[in-house]
Design a protein around this motif. Structure first.
Motif, PDB file in Angstrom:
ATOM      1  N   LEU A 119      -0.873  -6.852   3.926  1.00 37.61           N
ATOM      2  CA  LEU A 119       0.237  -6.062   3.411  1.00 37.61           C
ATOM      3  C   LEU A 119       0.518  -4.865   4.321  1.00 37.61           C
ATOM      4  N   LEU A 120      -0.523  -4.203   4.772  1.00 37.87           N
ATOM      5  CA  LEU A 120      -0.361  -3.070   5.676  1.00 37.87           C
ATOM      6  C   LEU A 120       0.326  -3.487   6.974  1.00 37.87           C
ATOM      7  N   CYS A 121      -0.093  -4.606   7.530  1.00 37.87           N
ATOM      8  CA  CYS A 121       0.546  -5.108   8.753  1.00 37.87           C
ATOM      9  C   CYS A 121       2.017  -5.403   8.508  1.00 37.87           C
ATOM     10  N   ASP A 122       2.298  -6.066   7.392  1.00 37.09           N
ATOM     11  CA  ASP A 122       3.690  -6.396   7.070  1.00 37.09           C
ATOM     12  C   ASP A 122       4.530  -5.137   6.884  1.00 37.09           C
ATOM     13  N   LEU A 123       4.014  -4.169   6.146  1.00 36.45           N
ATOM     14  CA  LEU A 123       4.756  -2.925   5.917  1.00 36.45           C
ATOM     15  C   LEU A 123       4.985  -2.161   7.212  1.00 36.45           C
ATOM     16  N   SER A 124       3.964  -2.097   8.043  1.00 41.62           N
ATOM     17  CA  SER A 124       4.119  -1.324   9.277  1.00 41.62           C
ATOM     18  C   SER A 124       5.064  -2.020  10.251  1.00 41.62           C
ATOM     19  N   GLU A 125       5.099  -3.360  10.243  1.00 39.36           N
ATOM     20  CA  GLU A 125       6.006  -4.087  11.131  1.00 39.36           C
ATOM     21  C   GLU A 125       7.442  -4.044  10.626  1.00 39.36           C
ATOM     22  N   VAL A 126       7.634  -4.331   9.348  1.00 38.32           N
ATOM     23  CA  VAL A 126       8.986  -4.418   8.800  1.00 38.32           C
ATOM     24  C   VAL A 126       9.648  -3.047   8.718  1.00 38.32           C
ATOM     25  N   TYR A 127       8.882  -2.043   8.273  1.00 38.07           N
ATOM     26  CA  TYR A 127       9.463  -0.724   8.035  1.00 38.07           C
ATOM     27  C   TYR A 127       9.070   0.313   9.073  1.00 38.07           C
ATOM     28  N   ASP A 128       8.197  -0.063  10.000  1.00 41.43           N
ATOM     29  CA  ASP A 128       7.752   0.841  11.056  1.00 41.43           C
ATOM     30  C   ASP A 128       7.239   2.164  10.480  1.00 41.43           C
ATOM     31  N   LEU A 129       6.394   2.055   9.443  1.00 41.82           N
ATOM     32  CA  LEU A 129       5.869   3.239   8.769  1.00 41.82           C
ATOM     33  C   LEU A 129       4.675   3.814   9.517  1.00 41.82           C
ATOM     34  N   PRO A 130       4.615   5.128   9.658  1.00 41.92           N
ATOM     35  CA  PRO A 130       3.418   5.751  10.238  1.00 41.92           C
ATOM     36  C   PRO A 130       2.259   5.679   9.247  1.00 41.92           C
ATOM     37  N   ASP A 131       1.050   5.925   9.746  1.00 41.70           N
ATOM     38  CA  ASP A 131      -0.158   5.773   8.923  1.00 41.70           C
ATOM     39  C   ASP A 131      -0.136   6.624   7.660  1.00 41.70           C
ATOM     40  N   ASP A 132       0.364   7.860   7.752  1.00 39.29           N
ATOM     41  CA  ASP A 132       0.362   8.700   6.546  1.00 39.29           C
ATOM     42  C   ASP A 132       1.327   8.159   5.495  1.00 39.29           C
ATOM     43  N   SER A 133       2.435   7.581   5.921  1.00 36.30           N
ATOM     44  CA  SER A 133       3.365   6.965   4.972  1.00 36.30           C
ATOM     45  C   SER A 133       2.768   5.691   4.377  1.00 36.30           C
ATOM     46  N   LEU A 134       2.053   4.923   5.205  1.00 36.60           N
ATOM     47  CA  LEU A 134       1.373   3.732   4.699  1.00 36.60           C
ATOM     48  C   LEU A 134       0.357   4.111   3.634  1.00 36.60           C
ATOM     49  N   ALA A 135      -0.359   5.201   3.868  1.00 39.78           N
ATOM     50  CA  ALA A 135      -1.355   5.662   2.892  1.00 39.78           C
ATOM     51  C   ALA A 135      -0.675   6.014   1.570  1.00 39.78           C
ATOM     52  N   MET A 136       0.486   6.648   1.635  1.00 42.28           N
ATOM     53  CA  MET A 136       1.206   7.013   0.420  1.00 42.28           C
ATOM     54  C   MET A 136       1.700   5.763  -0.304  1.00 42.28           C
ATOM     55  N   VAL A 137       2.264   4.815   0.425  1.00 36.99           N
ATOM     56  CA  VAL A 137       2.750   3.573  -0.180  1.00 36.99           C
ATOM     57  C   VAL A 137       1.595   2.824  -0.835  1.00 36.99           C
ATOM     58  N   MET A 138       0.459   2.728  -0.161  1.00 36.30           N
ATOM     59  CA  MET A 138      -0.691   2.017  -0.721  1.00 36.30           C
ATOM     60  C   MET A 138      -1.224   2.736  -1.951  1.00 36.30           C
ATOM     61  N   SER A 139      -1.191   4.052  -1.949  1.00 32.00           N
ATOM     62  CA  SER A 139      -1.615   4.809  -3.122  1.00 32.00           C
ATOM     63  C   SER A 139      -0.712   4.504  -4.310  1.00 32.00           C
ATOM     64  N   LEU A 140       0.588   4.423  -4.063  1.00 31.03           N
ATOM     65  CA  LEU A 140       1.534   4.093  -5.129  1.00 31.03           C
ATOM     66  C   LEU A 140       1.303   2.669  -5.642  1.00 31.03           C
ATOM     67  N   ILE A 141       1.040   1.740  -4.741  1.00 33.81           N
ATOM     68  CA  ILE A 141       0.747   0.360  -5.143  1.00 33.81           C
ATOM     69  C   ILE A 141      -0.522   0.322  -5.983  1.00 33.81           C
ATOM     70  N   ASP A 142      -1.542   1.070  -5.565  1.00 34.60           N
ATOM     71  CA  ASP A 142      -2.789   1.131  -6.336  1.00 34.60           C
ATOM     72  C   ASP A 142      -2.544   1.691  -7.737  1.00 34.60           C
ATOM     73  N   GLN A 143      -1.733   2.747  -7.821  1.00 36.98           N
ATOM     74  CA  GLN A 143      -1.421   3.340  -9.121  1.00 36.98           C
ATOM     75  C   GLN A 143      -0.667   2.354 -10.001  1.00 36.98           C
ATOM     76  N   LEU A 144       0.267   1.626  -9.415  1.00 38.82           N
ATOM     77  CA  LEU A 144       1.027   0.632 -10.164  1.00 38.82           C
ATOM     78  C   LEU A 144       0.111  -0.479 -10.670  1.00 38.82           C
ATOM     79  N   ASN A 145      -0.790  -0.947  -9.824  1.00 41.63           N
ATOM     80  CA  ASN A 145      -1.732  -1.990 -10.251  1.00 41.63           C
ATOM     81  C   ASN A 145      -2.644  -1.498 -11.369  1.00 41.63           C
ATOM     82  N   THR A 146      -3.079  -0.255 -11.294  1.00 40.06           N
ATOM     83  CA  THR A 146      -3.900   0.321 -12.358  1.00 40.06           C
ATOM     84  C   THR A 146      -3.108   0.407 -13.661  1.00 40.06           C
ATOM     85  N   ALA A 147      -1.865   0.844 -13.573  1.00 38.79           N
ATOM     86  CA  ALA A 147      -1.016   0.946 -14.762  1.00 38.79           C
ATOM     87  C   ALA A 147      -0.769  -0.433 -15.374  1.00 38.79           C
ATOM     88  N   ARG A 148      -0.579  -1.442 -14.540  1.00 35.23           N
ATOM     89  CA  ARG A 148      -0.389  -2.803 -15.046  1.00 35.23           C
ATOM     90  C   ARG A 148      -1.635  -3.288 -15.774  1.00 35.23           C
TER      91      ARG A 148
END
Length: 118
Positions: A52-81
Motif C-alpha cells: 500500500l505504501l509503494c502504491d500510495l507513494s507512486e500514484v500520489y508521489d507523497l513524501p514520507d511524512d504525508s505517508l505516515a499521516m495517511v497510514m495513521s488515518l487508515i489505522d484509525q479507520l480500521n480500529t473504528a471499524r
C-alpha cells in the motif's frame, strides 16, 4: 506461528520496493518490523502495508511524512471499524426492547447531527 519475511524476501516479493525505499519506510515508522539477529523480519500484514505504501507513494508521489499521516488515518479507520463490528455484535445479543431503544436513539442522534451540519 505467523511467518516472517526477511528484507531480501520482501524486496523480491513487492513490486516497486527497493532497499532504500524499504529503509525509508522503516525510518519513517510507517511499518514496524520485528528486529532479529538476522535483521528486520516482516509479517504478512507488513507486506500488505508496504505494498500500500509503494502504491500510495507512486500514484500520489507523497513524501514520507504525508505517508505516515495517511497510514495513521487508515489505522484509525480500521480500529473504528473493528470497534463498530464489536458494538454491533454486542447490541445483537440484547433483548428486542433494548435493541429497539438503541435504534431509536441512533436515528434521533443522526438527525441532530445532520441538522448541525447544514
Amino acid at each position: 506461528m505467523a511467518r516472517h519475511f526477511s528484507e531480501t524476501e520482501v524486496i523480491a516479493t513487492l513490486e516497486g520496493l527497493d532497499p532504500a525505499r524499504l529503509h525509508a519506510f522503516v525510518a519513517a515508522h510507517v511499518v514496524s518490523p520485528v528486529v532479529t539477529p538476522q535483521g528486520h523480519a516482516f509479517s504478512e500484514a507488513d507486506l500488505a502495508r508496504l505494498q500500500l505504501l509503494c502504491d500510495l507513494s507512486e500514484v500520489y508521489d507523497l513524501p514520507d511524512d504525508s505517508l505516515a499521516m495517511v497510514m495513521s488515518l487508515i489505522d484509525q479507520l480500521n480500529t473504528a471499524r473493528g470497534d463498530m463490528r464489536a458494538l454491533i455484535q454486542a447490541v445483537a445479543t440484547e433483548p428486542d426492547e433494548v435493541r429497539g431503544r438503541i435504534q431509536k436513539t441512533v436515528r434521533r442522534l443522526r438527525v441532530v447531527t445532520l441538522s448541525r451540519d447544514d
